[in-house]
Design a protein around this motif. Structure first.
Motif, PDB file in Angstrom:
ATOM      1  N   ALA A 246     -79.821 -43.279 -24.645  1.00  0.00           N
ATOM      2  CA  ALA A 246     -80.625 -44.151 -25.509  1.00  0.00           C
ATOM      3  C   ALA A 246     -80.090 -44.219 -26.935  1.00  0.00           C
ATOM      4  N   PHE A 247     -78.956 -43.590 -27.210  1.00  0.00           N
ATOM      5  CA  PHE A 247     -78.374 -43.623 -28.547  1.00  0.00           C
ATOM      6  C   PHE A 247     -76.983 -44.257 -28.491  1.00  0.00           C
ATOM      7  N   TRP A 248     -76.502 -44.595 -29.641  1.00  0.00           N
ATOM      8  CA  TRP A 248     -75.171 -45.191 -29.720  1.00  0.00           C
ATOM      9  C   TRP A 248     -74.278 -44.288 -30.552  1.00  0.00           C
ATOM     10  N   LEU A 249     -73.116 -43.949 -29.991  1.00  0.00           N
ATOM     11  CA  LEU A 249     -72.179 -43.081 -30.693  1.00  0.00           C
ATOM     12  C   LEU A 249     -71.013 -43.913 -31.194  1.00  0.00           C
ATOM     13  N   ASN A 250     -70.830 -43.887 -32.511  1.00  0.00           N
ATOM     14  CA  ASN A 250     -69.640 -44.505 -33.092  1.00  0.00           C
ATOM     15  C   ASN A 250     -68.498 -43.517 -32.848  1.00  0.00           C
ATOM     16  N   THR A 251     -67.585 -43.864 -31.965  1.00  0.00           N
ATOM     17  CA  THR A 251     -66.547 -42.897 -31.582  1.00  0.00           C
ATOM     18  C   THR A 251     -65.453 -42.781 -32.634  1.00  0.00           C
ATOM     19  N   SER A 252     -65.493 -43.625 -33.672  1.00  0.00           N
ATOM     20  CA  SER A 252     -64.549 -43.454 -34.791  1.00  0.00           C
ATOM     21  C   SER A 252     -65.088 -42.433 -35.776  1.00  0.00           C
ATOM     22  N   SER A 253     -66.375 -42.583 -36.147  1.00  0.00           N
ATOM     23  CA  SER A 253     -66.943 -41.713 -37.178  1.00  0.00           C
ATOM     24  C   SER A 253     -67.741 -40.552 -36.596  1.00  0.00           C
ATOM     25  N   ASN A 254     -68.014 -40.611 -35.279  1.00  0.00           N
ATOM     26  CA  ASN A 254     -68.827 -39.605 -34.595  1.00  0.00           C
ATOM     27  C   ASN A 254     -70.300 -39.647 -35.036  1.00  0.00           C
ATOM     28  N   ALA A 255     -70.730 -40.794 -35.620  1.00  0.00           N
ATOM     29  CA  ALA A 255     -72.132 -40.918 -36.028  1.00  0.00           C
ATOM     30  C   ALA A 255     -72.967 -41.433 -34.856  1.00  0.00           C
ATOM     31  N   ARG A 256     -74.158 -40.866 -34.716  1.00  0.00           N
ATOM     32  CA  ARG A 256     -75.070 -41.259 -33.636  1.00  0.00           C
ATOM     33  C   ARG A 256     -76.199 -42.114 -34.218  1.00  0.00           C
ATOM     34  N   HIS A 257     -76.448 -43.268 -33.617  1.00  0.00           N
ATOM     35  CA  HIS A 257     -77.484 -44.188 -34.099  1.00  0.00           C
ATOM     36  C   HIS A 257     -78.579 -44.346 -33.059  1.00  0.00           C
ATOM     37  N   ASN A 258     -79.823 -44.427 -33.527  1.00  0.00           N
ATOM     38  CA  ASN A 258     -80.901 -44.718 -32.577  1.00  0.00           C
ATOM     39  C   ASN A 258     -81.057 -46.232 -32.414  1.00  0.00           C
ATOM     40  N   SER A 259     -81.925 -46.626 -31.481  1.00  0.00           N
ATOM     41  CA  SER A 259     -81.981 -48.043 -31.084  1.00  0.00           C
ATOM     42  C   SER A 259     -82.509 -48.956 -32.183  1.00  0.00           C
ATOM     43  N   SER A 260     -83.130 -48.355 -33.222  1.00  0.00           N
ATOM     44  CA  SER A 260     -83.663 -49.204 -34.291  1.00  0.00           C
ATOM     45  C   SER A 260     -82.597 -49.487 -35.351  1.00  0.00           C
ATOM     46  N   CYS A 261     -81.456 -48.806 -35.243  1.00  0.00           N
ATOM     47  CA  CYS A 261     -80.430 -48.912 -36.295  1.00  0.00           C
ATOM     48  C   CYS A 261     -79.642 -50.211 -36.167  1.00  0.00           C
TER      49      CYS A 261
ATOM     50  N   PHE B 110     -76.622 -49.857 -33.983  1.00  0.00           N
ATOM     51  CA  PHE B 110     -76.783 -49.537 -32.562  1.00  0.00           C
ATOM     52  C   PHE B 110     -76.058 -50.582 -31.707  1.00  0.00           C
ATOM     53  N   GLY B 111     -75.048 -50.133 -30.973  1.00  0.00           N
ATOM     54  CA  GLY B 111     -74.292 -51.038 -30.104  1.00  0.00           C
ATOM     55  C   GLY B 111     -73.387 -51.983 -30.851  1.00  0.00           C
ATOM     56  N   GLU B 112     -73.293 -51.790 -32.178  1.00  0.00           N
ATOM     57  CA  GLU B 112     -72.600 -52.799 -32.986  1.00  0.00           C
ATOM     58  C   GLU B 112     -71.319 -52.281 -33.636  1.00  0.00           C
ATOM     59  N   THR B 113     -70.983 -51.023 -33.439  1.00  0.00           N
ATOM     60  CA  THR B 113     -69.750 -50.546 -34.080  1.00  0.00           C
ATOM     61  C   THR B 113     -68.550 -50.949 -33.238  1.00  0.00           C
ATOM     62  N   LYS B 114     -67.417 -51.058 -33.907  1.00  0.00           N
ATOM     63  CA  LYS B 114     -66.211 -51.557 -33.238  1.00  0.00           C
ATOM     64  C   LYS B 114     -65.835 -50.673 -32.049  1.00  0.00           C
TER      65      LYS B 114
ATOM     66  N   GLY C 169     -67.244 -47.506 -29.791  1.00  0.00           N
ATOM     67  CA  GLY C 169     -68.431 -46.701 -29.538  1.00  0.00           C
ATOM     68  C   GLY C 169     -68.870 -46.755 -28.088  1.00  0.00           C
ATOM     69  N   ARG C 170     -69.892 -45.968 -27.815  1.00  0.00           N
ATOM     70  CA  ARG C 170     -70.465 -45.948 -26.462  1.00  0.00           C
ATOM     71  C   ARG C 170     -71.890 -45.418 -26.559  1.00  0.00           C
ATOM     72  N   TYR C 171     -72.671 -45.622 -25.485  1.00  0.00           N
ATOM     73  CA  TYR C 171     -74.016 -45.058 -25.433  1.00  0.00           C
ATOM     74  C   TYR C 171     -73.899 -43.555 -25.274  1.00  0.00           C
ATOM     75  N   CYS C 172     -74.845 -42.840 -25.840  1.00  0.00           N
ATOM     76  CA  CYS C 172     -74.783 -41.384 -25.758  1.00  0.00           C
ATOM     77  C   CYS C 172     -76.180 -40.784 -25.759  1.00  0.00           C
ATOM     78  N   GLY C 173     -76.222 -39.473 -25.601  1.00  0.00           N
ATOM     79  CA  GLY C 173     -77.500 -38.764 -25.598  1.00  0.00           C
ATOM     80  C   GLY C 173     -77.853 -38.258 -26.979  1.00  0.00           C
ATOM     81  N   PRO C 174     -79.053 -37.652 -27.123  1.00  0.00           N
ATOM     82  CA  PRO C 174     -79.536 -37.215 -28.432  1.00  0.00           C
ATOM     83  C   PRO C 174     -78.762 -36.023 -29.011  1.00  0.00           C
ATOM     84  N   GLU C 175     -77.924 -35.361 -28.180  1.00  0.00           N
ATOM     85  CA  GLU C 175     -77.234 -34.158 -28.653  1.00  0.00           C
ATOM     86  C   GLU C 175     -75.817 -34.455 -29.130  1.00  0.00           C
ATOM     87  N   GLU C 176     -75.352 -35.677 -28.905  1.00  0.00           N
ATOM     88  CA  GLU C 176     -73.951 -35.951 -29.209  1.00  0.00           C
ATOM     89  C   GLU C 176     -73.767 -36.471 -30.631  1.00  0.00           C
ATOM     90  N   GLY C 177     -72.639 -36.204 -31.225  1.00  0.00           N
ATOM     91  CA  GLY C 177     -72.300 -36.721 -32.545  1.00  0.00           C
ATOM     92  C   GLY C 177     -73.200 -36.177 -33.643  1.00  0.00           C
TER      93      GLY C 177
END
Ligand SMILES: [Zn+2]
Length: 226
Positions: free
Chosen positions: A186-201, A204-208, A210-218
């Motif tokens: 339910a989260f989005w991980l920016n795989t360049s910066s390692n930042a995790r975004h929730n669905s309200s951000c 979310f899903g908009e970084t160049k 990235g991939r979906y991830c869990g609450p513990e990643e990034g």
């Protein structure tokens, strides 16, 4: 004619002109009918004179989608309010699915507003700047009514956007995943910066990259809290 009389005539003329231009938008069409079906928390079927059925989408609000938490409560809430009852529909337009958009009044109660007040629907801000609806959502959130009792509910419009994505997180969970699979992605991980975004951000899903991830990643995003 003296000045005053001239003014009076001019004023009448402006009134006439104004009402001619405003006649359409100001005098909204109202349809009376009986609610014979409720499809979900924000749409219903109205039986009107001539035995005709009208598909109605409640304007200015957005209820949780089927598959989302609270969608059943929202549908039941709307049913309780209007099903089998004689209502008036103040028509505001058509949506892109050719459903009639409008506000439902039942026994003098604005059903659209009532649903938001009860925490059964969101104010659909993208399409409505109605201040009463906006305030109703603020109050419902503060009171933790209905869907606001849960943790950070996802707006239905985000849920629909997610479902449309090719690698959407909703629907088929990957093989071997358990029932917590939904929250694990339910989260989005920016795989360049390692930042995790929730669905309200907004990211979310908009970084160049990235991939979906869990609450513990990034690391949690500084803006949305991850
Ligand atoms: Zn973020």
């Amino acid at each position: 004619m003296d000045v005053l009389a001239t003014r009076r005539v001019l004023f009448r003329f402006i009134l006439l002109l104004g009402s001619a231009f405003l006649a359409e938008p100001v005098v909204a069409e109202t349809i009376n009918g009986k609610v014979v079906g409720v499809s979900d928390g924000d749409s219903l079927t109205l039986l009107i004179s001539g035995n005709r059925q009208v598909k109605v989408r409640l304007d200015g609000i957005d209820a949780p989608e089927s598959g989302q938490e609270f969608s059943q409560n929202a549908k039941e809430g709307l049913s309780r309010l209007v099903f089998g009852r004689e209502v008036s529909l103040r028509v505001t337009g058509k949506d892109r699915y050719e459903r009639t958009l409008g506000v439902i009044f039942v026994g003098g109660v604005n059903a659209n507003l009532q649903l938001v007040r009860q925490g059964l629907a969101w104010h659909f801000k993208k399409y409505s700047d109605d201040q009463e609806l906006a305030q109703a959502e603020i109050d419902a959130r503060a009171a933790r009514s209905g869907l606001w009792a849960g943790f950070d509910p996802m707006p239905p419009w985000e849920y629909r956007a997610l479902k449309k994505r090719p690698q959407g997180i909703i629907g088929s969970a990957p093989a071997g995943s358990d029932s917590s699979g939904a929250t694990a992605t339910a989260f989005w991980l920016n795989t360049s910066s390692n930042a995790r975004h929730n669905s309200s951000c907004r990211w979310f899903g908009e970084t160049k990259r990235g991939r979906y991830c869990g609450p513990e990643e990034g690391k949690a995003c500084g803006e949305c809290g991850g």
